[in-house]
Design an enzyme around this catalytic site. Structure first.
Site, PDB file in Angstrom:
ATOM      1  N   HIS A  85      29.127  29.279  40.115  1.00  0.00           N
ATOM      2  CA  HIS A  85      29.365  30.698  40.399  1.00  0.00           C
ATOM      3  C   HIS A  85      29.340  30.964  41.908  1.00  0.00           C
ATOM      4  CE1 HIS A  85      29.275  32.276  36.378  1.00  0.00           C
ATOM      5  NE2 HIS A  85      28.014  31.985  36.134  1.00  0.00           N
ATOM      6  N   HIS A 114      25.541  25.167  36.981  1.00  0.00           N
ATOM      7  CA  HIS A 114      26.184  26.392  36.525  1.00  0.00           C
ATOM      8  C   HIS A 114      26.145  27.465  37.622  1.00  0.00           C
ATOM      9  CE1 HIS A 114      27.245  29.404  33.346  1.00  0.00           C
ATOM     10  NE2 HIS A 114      26.617  30.217  34.191  1.00  0.00           N
ATOM     11  N   GLU A 115      24.971  27.694  38.163  1.00  0.00           N
ATOM     12  CA  GLU A 115      24.843  28.733  39.193  1.00  0.00           C
ATOM     13  C   GLU A 115      25.542  28.308  40.478  1.00  0.00           C
ATOM     14  OE1 GLU A 115      23.954  31.722  38.541  1.00  0.00           O
ATOM     15  OE2 GLU A 115      23.315  31.179  36.513  1.00  0.00           O
ATOM     16  N   ASP A 161      29.129  34.922  30.231  1.00  0.00           N
ATOM     17  CA  ASP A 161      30.143  34.928  31.296  1.00  0.00           C
ATOM     18  C   ASP A 161      31.531  35.052  30.697  1.00  0.00           C
ATOM     19  OD1 ASP A 161      28.155  34.471  33.129  1.00  0.00           O
ATOM     20  OD2 ASP A 161      28.488  32.305  33.226  1.00  0.00           O
TER      21      ASP A 161
END
Ligand code: ADP
Ligand code: MG
Ligand code: ZN
Length: 612
Positions: free
Chosen positions: A434, A430-431, A506
């Site tokens: 981003h 997930h990170e 988000d």
């Protein structure tokens, strides 16, 4: 014969006993009526007190004045009394090593309930005499250490001692202070204002995000004016039984009216003052009753009665309109997040109590802390001090401050929280999503740090350095931002074919940006540069057709941004795996390390292209 003799002996004793009692009563209870509170405080401020003892359970104060008179008084609010007198006494004692004010806090429970009434008072007097003989008549500076040690004896832990705040403690916030100066003047000299017939607002509402110093400002107003400060917090009432909140409001105002001029501070007023009939839970009764009582109290005293009510909230929009009507909170002061100058000023205030090394430039620190509130900045210096202490440095250096900036942004790291491997992998992808979308979009924004160590409420974060204080963005900026926000979810879906709930924030933020692009900034191509104000009245006016078009536009922006994120990540899938693997292993990745992975991939590609 014998018995008769005994009785006579008793009879002779009775007048003596009576006399003793009368004398004691006369001595202990001077006939004069009790002085007003302000007069008692006045004795302290003019240093007329020689020694005093306060029972922190019952509020009984006994004091001896320098002119030899004795004073007994029952303090109406013990916390308040201590907060108003102790700093004065401590200051006096520090300045007068050879004529100290002796003070003593006793609590009934500590000394046993048996010791009440007369014997207790006699003991107390004997104790005080002993103290005066022992310490008061001593000579020179030798006593000083002992003295302060004595002052601490028996201070009950339930008593909070808060020192006086003034406008000097509130850094920046010049406009806010300016708006409140009139109130300070009024509290200082109500007669002057009343004589002129000037109308002073009864209530002032401080509105602003958490940590911006609302509570501090309210305290400073009372400190500047030198008047008592009563405070309650709306959240205190939330889980109370019906009726208790209203009763507390009533008794608070009763106390306040007696001690006017004074300030009543209601922190987090939104907890009780939310729009009636709004919200869902069934336990609204308590809140409504409390709110009604508050309104009744506010209407119950005259304007200029000397009680000023200050309330604080970070959500003025959800307050019941009844609170904002004239004669209630009809003055609003906005307390904002400080700008660069304000941040520097706040840092200076809190740096006064800290040891900074020469390389620390508070102006530079202010530049790097866009968006920090006063509380964040205070916290930053504390973290830096802890770090410097841990490293055994004699002073806080720039390095410690820089490191602490990250810590404050994301809240303390929680290394102890156990996360399952599966969860960790999900967060890592997930990170990584981003971070990669941030770096690979044409705008090539910088990433400062990526982390999957849970901090505060977030499972991980990707940090981009703030560029400047800006809240004005171009259409492309906003589209990029949406794409970056959706990058996390896109990565989860591509690699794990699964979507976590961690992405919901988000998506909420992305939708909010898209919504304001369409309705506020007129950036939609289909609907054109029209402003569809989101307030209720207008929203109702805009027809169903338009609102479904707005929805369709938002939908369109979101889905094309999502597709773009998926595209960026699938074409860079190698990098996505690399970054996620790195994060799984080290939990943290710096911007430089991310750059290396991206550049490495680029080189590989170039090499491949050269081969073919
Ligand atoms: P709020 O009530 O708005 O949430 P607080 O008044 O509780 O904020 O602020 C918390 C702490 O942050 C204060 O006690 C103070 O130390 C610091 N602080 C906030 N704003 C300022 C400011 N303008 N100047 C100095 N310190 C500040
Ligand atoms: Mg507060
Ligand atoms: Zn995310």
């Amino acid at each position: 014969m014998l018995m008769k003799k005994n009785r006579k002996w008793f009879l002779a004793l009775i007048p003596a006993l009576c006399a003793m009692v009368i004398i004691t009563v006369m001595l202990l209870q001077p006939e004069e009526e009790t002085p007003p509170y302000s007069q008692v405080i006045g004795y302290f401020e003019t240093d007329d007190i020689q020694n005093y003892s306060l029972n922190i359970t019952t509020g009984e104060l006994s004091a001896e004045l320098r002119d030899g008179n004795a004073l007994t008084y029952t303090v109406p609010d013990i916390d308040l009394f201590i907060s108003q007198t102790e700093p004065v006494v401590t200051e006096y004692n520090a300045a007068h090593p050879d004529s100290q004010i002796i003070f003593d806090y006793v609590s009934a429970s500590q000394n046993g309930q048996l010791l009440s009434g007369l014997p207790y008072l006699i003991l107390l007097a004997a104790g005080a005499t002993w103290v005066i003989l022992r310490y008061g008549a001593g000579k020179g500076n030798k006593k000083r250490g002992r003295m302060s040690a004595f002052g601490k004896i028996d201070v009950g832990s339930s008593v909070s001692v808060k020192t006086r705040k003034t406008f000097e403690d509130v850094a920046g916030a010049d406009e806010e202070k300016e708006e409140l100066r009139e109130i300070v003047e009024f509290l200082k000299e109500p007669q002057k204002f009343n004589g002129l017939g000037a109308r002073i607002p009864k209530g002032v509402l401080l509105v602003g995000p958490p940590g911006t110093g609302k509570t501090l400002i309210a305290r400073a107003v009372s400190g500047e004016a030198g008047v008592p400060f009563f405070s309650i917090s709306g959240s205190d009432f939330v889980e109370m039984y019906v009726g208790v909140g209203a009763a507390r409001v009533r008794s608070l105002f009763e106390k306040a009216k007696k001690l006017a001029p004074c300030i009543v501070f209601i922190d987090e007023i939104d907890a009780v003052g939310r729009h009636r009939g709004m919200g869902s839970s069934g336990s609204n009764d308590e809140r409504e009753q409390t709110l009604n009582q508050l309104l009744v109290e506010m209407d119950g005293f005259e304007t200029n009665a000397g009680v000023i009510i200050i309330a604080a909230t970070n959500r003025a929009d959800i307050l019941d309109p009844a609170l904002l009507r004239p004669g209630r909170f009809d003055r609003q002061v906005y307390v904002g997040v400080p700008d660069i100058k304000g941040r520097e000023a706040v840092l200076r205030v809190h740096a006064r109590k800290k040891l900074l090394s020469d390389d620390v430039e508070l102006g530079e620190v202010a530049k790097d802390t866009v968006g920090f509130t006063g509380a964040d900045l205070e916290n930053l210096l504390n973290e830096a001090a802890l770090l410097a202490a841990k490293r055994g440095h004699p002073a806080i250096g720039m390095a410690e401050i820089e490191e602490s900036v990250l810590k404050v942004i994301a809240g303390p790291e929680k290394k102890s929280k156990v996360i399952s491997q599966k969860e960790k992998r999900l967060t890592a992808y997930h990170e990584a999503g981003h971070a990669l979308v941030t770096s690979l979009l044409p705008s090539k924004k910088k990433v400062q740090q990526v982390s999957i160590i849970p901090r505060g409420r977030v499972g991980g974060f990707t940090l981009t350095p703030p560029e400047e204080d800006k809240n004005f963005e171009t259409r492309n900026d906003m589209l990029d931002q949406i794409c970056i926000l959706l990058g996390g979810r896109a990565a989860e879906e591509i690699v794990l074919n699964d979507i976590s709930t961690g992405a919901s924030n988000d998506i909420e933020r992305a939708t909010a940006i898209a919504h304001s692009m369409v309705t506020k900034f007129g950036m939609s191509t289909r609907l054109g540069p029209v402003m569809y104000n989101s307030d209720k009245v207008r929203a109702r006016q805009s027809s169903d057709r338009i609102s479904s078009e707005i929805d369709a536009e938002i939908q369109g922006i979101i889905s094309s941004a999502y597709e773009k994120a998926v595209e960026i990540l699938t074409s860079g899938i190698g990098m996505l795996h690399d970054v996620a693997a790195y994060l799984c292993q080290y939990e943290k990745m710096s911007g430089t390390e991310l750059r290396q992975i991206i550049d490495g991939e680029q080189e590989d590609r170039d090499a491949l292209q050269a081969l073919s």
